[in-house]
Design an enzyme around this catalytic site. Sequence first.
Site, PDB file in Angstrom:
ATOM      1  N   PRO A  41       8.408  11.589  84.591  1.00  0.00           N
ATOM      2  CA  PRO A  41       9.873  11.399  84.350  1.00  0.00           C
ATOM      3  C   PRO A  41      10.167  10.967  85.451  1.00  0.00           C
ATOM      4  CG  PRO A  41       9.027  13.228  83.046  1.00  0.00           C
ATOM      5  CD  PRO A  41       7.867  12.645  83.843  1.00  0.00           C
ATOM      6  N   GLU A  42      10.891  10.188  85.768  1.00  0.00           N
ATOM      7  CA  GLU A  42      12.344   9.334  87.084  1.00  0.00           C
ATOM      8  C   GLU A  42      13.985   9.757  86.398  1.00  0.00           C
ATOM      9  OE1 GLU A  42      10.866   6.311  88.956  1.00  0.00           O
ATOM     10  OE2 GLU A  42       9.411   7.160  88.970  1.00  0.00           O
ATOM     11  N   LYS A  95      15.739  14.749  89.421  1.00  0.00           N
ATOM     12  CA  LYS A  95      15.206  14.868  87.419  1.00  0.00           C
ATOM     13  C   LYS A  95      15.190  16.526  87.250  1.00  0.00           C
ATOM     14  CE  LYS A  95      11.867  11.623  90.266  1.00  0.00           C
ATOM     15  NZ  LYS A  95      10.645  11.361  90.768  1.00  0.00           N
TER      16      LYS A  95
END
Length: 297
Positions: free
Chosen positions: A2-3, A61
């Site tokens: 995930p970014e 993040k």
Amino acid sequence: MPELPEVEVVRRGLANWVAGRTVADVQVLHPRAVRRQTAGAADFAARLTGSTLGTAQRRGKYLWVPLSGTAGPAAGSGFSLIGHLGMSGQLLVQDPAVPDEKHLRVRLRFTDGGRELRFVDQRTFGGLAVEEAEDDDPEGTPVSIAHIARDPLDPRFDDAVFVAALRARRTTVKRALLDQTLISGVGNIYADEALWRSRLHYDRPTASVTRPQAAVLLAAARDVMTSALAVGGTSFDSLYVNVNGESGYFSRDLDAYGREHEPCRRCGTAIRRAAWMNRSSYFCPRCQRAPRLRNGG
């Protein structure tokens, strides 16, 4: 992985569902999920139990929630619950009646008896911990991530400082975009998208990037992240979801990443994929000209 947009979607969900709630009980179902808690799972649970959760924050993040109101080891202010999703982590807000997920690692129940917070992680690369926060920091930023730069969506991000720092680096432009001490939250997908939008090759030396080009690159990164955020982020499989278990849809709008052999949406040239630092870089060979080699090297 995930970014920034995906993590921001989760942060907003946490801010909506858990802020102001007091933890009644903590279950650690897999010790690896709290491996950053040096004193162990029992200490993690003790520090959270009785704490009231604040508004979720994010730096790149990383997610964290400031803690207050506890009578336990984290009494008073100065501690936060920090989390990183890793490659497959999910923070889900679930009705207690919903059966446990197969890869449930940590469960937080609340004194109001409402929806519980579950940390689910198939690959166990992510994790949670209760950590000290920086002194006199109203956001409760954990000390361990204070070195991470702000991200392009942060209102306190300084564009001029970023442009100057980017041009001063002795590296290539994509490496700079992934340097979390320079700019946080940009991962492989959005780096490729920002470079495509700004017509810069991933291997372009940062010293050769002009100030106007650097400003365009930053604007492109900000624009692509904002667009992704509007549709819930980018999901390529079922592992990335928001707190309600829903997937994002920005993968349908990607211009470069994952589009090898497909026509460039600007010029029609086939998008190429190149191996890069154990990853892949997607680019248009016509719109994003490769830098010229110097001295025949």
